[in-house]
Motif scaffolding. Structure first.
Motif, PDB file in Angstrom:
ATOM      1  N   LEU A 106       0.831  -1.206   0.000  1.00  0.00           N
ATOM      2  CA  LEU A 106       0.000   0.000   0.000  1.00  0.00           C
ATOM      3  C   LEU A 106       0.863   1.252   0.000  1.00  0.00           C
ATOM      4  O   LEU A 106       1.792   1.394   0.792  1.00  0.00           O
ATOM      5  CB  LEU A 106      -0.904  -0.010   1.231  1.00  0.00           C
ATOM      6  CG  LEU A 106      -2.145   0.888   1.208  1.00  0.00           C
ATOM      7  CD1 LEU A 106      -3.055   0.539   0.053  1.00  0.00           C
ATOM      8  CD2 LEU A 106      -2.890   0.759   2.540  1.00  0.00           C
ATOM      9  N   ARG A 107       0.561   2.172  -0.899  1.00  0.00           N
ATOM     10  CA  ARG A 107       1.232   3.462  -0.930  1.00  0.00           C
ATOM     11  C   ARG A 107       0.185   4.546  -0.813  1.00  0.00           C
ATOM     12  O   ARG A 107      -0.553   4.821  -1.752  1.00  0.00           O
ATOM     13  CB  ARG A 107       2.018   3.620  -2.246  1.00  0.00           C
ATOM     14  CG  ARG A 107       3.256   2.748  -2.327  1.00  0.00           C
ATOM     15  CD  ARG A 107       4.300   3.229  -1.311  1.00  0.00           C
ATOM     16  NE  ARG A 107       5.488   2.365  -1.329  1.00  0.00           N
ATOM     17  CZ  ARG A 107       5.665   1.331  -0.530  1.00  0.00           C
ATOM     18  NH1 ARG A 107       4.712   1.004   0.321  1.00  0.00           N
ATOM     19  NH2 ARG A 107       6.762   0.615  -0.588  1.00  0.00           N
ATOM     20  N   SER A 108       0.063   5.145   0.373  1.00  0.00           N
ATOM     21  CA  SER A 108      -0.990   6.122   0.639  1.00  0.00           C
ATOM     22  C   SER A 108      -0.372   7.451   1.046  1.00  0.00           C
ATOM     23  O   SER A 108       0.508   7.501   1.915  1.00  0.00           O
ATOM     24  CB  SER A 108      -1.911   5.618   1.749  1.00  0.00           C
ATOM     25  OG  SER A 108      -2.856   6.584   2.107  1.00  0.00           O
ATOM     26  N   THR A 109      -0.826   8.535   0.408  1.00  0.00           N
ATOM     27  CA  THR A 109      -0.349   9.868   0.780  1.00  0.00           C
ATOM     28  C   THR A 109      -0.740  10.195   2.216  1.00  0.00           C
ATOM     29  O   THR A 109       0.015  10.805   2.962  1.00  0.00           O
ATOM     30  CB  THR A 109      -0.943  10.925  -0.160  1.00  0.00           C
ATOM     31  OG1 THR A 109      -0.656  10.558  -1.509  1.00  0.00           O
ATOM     32  CG2 THR A 109      -0.360  12.298   0.135  1.00  0.00           C
ATOM     33  N   HIS A 110      -1.933   9.772   2.609  1.00  0.00           N
ATOM     34  CA  HIS A 110      -2.428   9.998   3.967  1.00  0.00           C
ATOM     35  C   HIS A 110      -2.631   8.633   4.628  1.00  0.00           C
ATOM     36  O   HIS A 110      -3.759   8.152   4.752  1.00  0.00           O
ATOM     37  CB  HIS A 110      -3.721  10.798   3.945  1.00  0.00           C
ATOM     38  CG  HIS A 110      -3.584  12.161   3.335  1.00  0.00           C
ATOM     39  ND1 HIS A 110      -2.874  13.173   3.933  1.00  0.00           N
ATOM     40  CD2 HIS A 110      -4.043  12.678   2.172  1.00  0.00           C
ATOM     41  CE1 HIS A 110      -2.914  14.260   3.184  1.00  0.00           C
ATOM     42  NE2 HIS A 110      -3.615  13.984   2.097  1.00  0.00           N
ATOM     43  N   SER A 111      -1.540   8.017   5.063  1.00  0.00           N
ATOM     44  CA  SER A 111      -1.624   6.665   5.615  1.00  0.00           C
ATOM     45  C   SER A 111      -2.431   6.637   6.908  1.00  0.00           C
ATOM     46  O   SER A 111      -3.051   5.623   7.240  1.00  0.00           O
ATOM     47  CB  SER A 111      -0.223   6.103   5.856  1.00  0.00           C
ATOM     48  OG  SER A 111       0.522   6.939   6.727  1.00  0.00           O
ATOM     49  N   GLY A 112      -2.448   7.754   7.654  1.00  0.00           N
ATOM     50  CA  GLY A 112      -3.242   7.802   8.871  1.00  0.00           C
ATOM     51  C   GLY A 112      -4.732   7.716   8.592  1.00  0.00           C
ATOM     52  O   GLY A 112      -5.479   7.035   9.304  1.00  0.00           O
ATOM     53  N   VAL A 113      -5.195   8.400   7.547  1.00  0.00           N
ATOM     54  CA  VAL A 113      -6.611   8.324   7.167  1.00  0.00           C
ATOM     55  C   VAL A 113      -6.962   6.889   6.794  1.00  0.00           C
ATOM     56  O   VAL A 113      -7.986   6.347   7.234  1.00  0.00           O
ATOM     57  CB  VAL A 113      -6.905   9.264   5.971  1.00  0.00           C
ATOM     58  CG1 VAL A 113      -8.345   9.098   5.509  1.00  0.00           C
ATOM     59  CG2 VAL A 113      -6.635  10.715   6.361  1.00  0.00           C
ATOM     60  N   THR A 114      -6.082   6.255   6.010  1.00  0.00           N
ATOM     61  CA  THR A 114      -6.328   4.876   5.601  1.00  0.00           C
ATOM     62  C   THR A 114      -6.376   3.950   6.806  1.00  0.00           C
ATOM     63  O   THR A 114      -7.273   3.110   6.938  1.00  0.00           O
ATOM     64  CB  THR A 114      -5.230   4.406   4.628  1.00  0.00           C
ATOM     65  OG1 THR A 114      -5.160   5.303   3.519  1.00  0.00           O
ATOM     66  CG2 THR A 114      -5.511   3.003   4.123  1.00  0.00           C
TER      67      THR A 114
END
Length: 415
Positions: free
Chosen positions: A274-282
């Motif tokens: 997983l590559r998420s700009t906002h990993s906290g939201v995810t």
């Protein structure tokens, strides 16, 4: 997806540790069943609760010390020390501690809890030194998948051993699993964390607490975990078998637990790449997927829908766990990582036994529906409110003013 998930196994040191801990985790599940069998052979069911409480109390009490040791010595040695402590606990039960006065069972169960408190921070802090940063999330995903799978397979193996050879046989198998873990840890060549000053254990524990306070996003997520375990996950765990029994479907409980484990494996596979700009939201929203399970229980939806909800719950737990652990390992300095992980373990899980104990009382006073609706409301609030903090949304510290991008450079948020 599978290739990225298995990439950490290319690194010999990680592969060695992972194999040993996979076998050890299986042994942990065997021990849980063996302890129940050994204690109930000679004591009352209420005594079993006290023995298990002694194990939990020791874990909570020793957790900060575990973090200090993980930051004072090589992490592999701290893990080996944990295995030795737990071996002593198992040997006590093999020698017949459960047959004698109850205080002996308390003592050796407490050794098991103390050993676990030494192990968890050291293992979490060791992983970044075994794999490069690009494989860190996959390594955490592999660890999560292994632990959750062993939580199903271990008790199943323990039940089989209990039926075939009794508690002593199951305990001896658990003892062998710790021996394998020790052998795999002996050859690990990690370095001790760098220390700038010699301080007392108390001062170093306080430094760990200060490191958490200095990162509000870490403190908020720990608080969120405490609230959700106490008021959401505890009731969900207790109500699942109760409601299945009321519906005449208690036989499906084992299948539901297995489906949640399967969801965890799937979540680990996804989170590894997983590559998420906002990993906290995810991550925070992934935890909120538990709401689907609560809704199924509230509305008494068909069993196949509940089964799907269990998969979704496990998926969310795993995605959050991988993103959260990877964020801590990347954001916290190595010399403080063990202590921060111990504070995280203490803050998140200290009240978990209280939640499990209080949930049945709340159900008796308020009824199933009220408890479930209350859990849904708490889950919603504890999901939305933390996301107002930018650092929570990013699972990372805000950049210092000197590091902030200039107006001529496109802003790139930490992930």
């Amino acid at each position: 997806m599978i290739s990225r998930f298995s990439r950490p196994l290319r690194h010999a040191q990680f592969r060695r540790v992972w194999l040993g801990q996979a076998i050890s985790s299986l042994g942990d599940g065997v021990f849980t069943v063996a302890l129940i069998g050994a204690v109930l052979e000679h004591h009352r069911t209420t005594d079993l609760g006290f023995v298990m409480a002694a194990e939990s109390a020791a874990l909570v009490t020793v957790s900060l010390l575990g973090g200090v040791l993980a930051d004072r010595m090589r992490r592999s040695r701290a893990m080996a020390l944990s295995d030795v402590v737990r071996c002593l606990g198992v040997l006590g039960f093999v020698a017949g501690a459960a047959h004698g006065p109850l205080v002996l069972a308390f003592l050796f169960a407490a050794l098991m809890g103390a050993g676990a408190a030494l192990f968890q921070p050291a293992f979490g802090a060791l992983i970044p030194s075994l794999v490069p940063d690009e494989d860190l999330a996959a390594a955490n995903a592999l660890r999560s998948m292994t632990t959750r799978s062993a939580a199903i397979a271990g008790p199943a193996l323990g039940g089989l051993l209990l039926a075939l050879g009794g508690p002593r046989t199951a305990l001896l198998v658990n003892l062998v699993s710790f021996g394998v873990s020790l052998l795999t840890l002996i050859g690990v060549k990690d370095k001790a964390p760098e220390r700038t000053a010699s301080e007392s254990v108390f001062q170093e524990a306080r430094a760990g607490l200060s490191a958490v306070r200095a990162r509000p996003w870490v403190m908020v997520i720990i608080l969120q975990g405490t609230v959700q375990l106490l008021l959401v996950m505890g009731p969900a765990l207790v109500l699942l078998p109760i409601l299945l029994k009321e519906r005449g479907e208690l036989s499906a409980f084992g299948v539901m637990v297995a489906l949640q484990a399967a969801g965890s494996v799937l979540g680990g596979l996804v989170a590894a790449g997983l590559r998420s700009t906002h990993s906290g939201v995810t991550g925070v929203c992934a935890l909120a997927l538990l709401g689907f399970q609560l809704l199924c229980l509230t509305l008494e939806l068909p069993l196949y829908v509940l089964g799907f909800a269990m998969v979704v719950t496990g998926f969310g737990y795993s995605v959050f766990g991988v993103l959260w652990m990877s964020a801590l390992q990347r954001s916290v300095p190595d010399e403080l990582l063990g202590r921060v992980l111990s504070v995280e373990m203490l803050g998140t899980f200290a009240l978990a036994p209280v939640g499990l104990a209080v949930a049945p009382v709340a159900i008796g006073l308020l009824g199933n529906t009220s408890v479930l609706v209350g859990a849904l409301v708490v889950l919603l609030l504890s999901t939305v409110l933390p996301l107002f903090l930018r650092d929570v949304r990013n699972f990372a510290d805000a950049p210092a003013p000197d590091d902030a991008p200039s107006s001529l450079t496109p802003a790139v948020e930490n992930s």
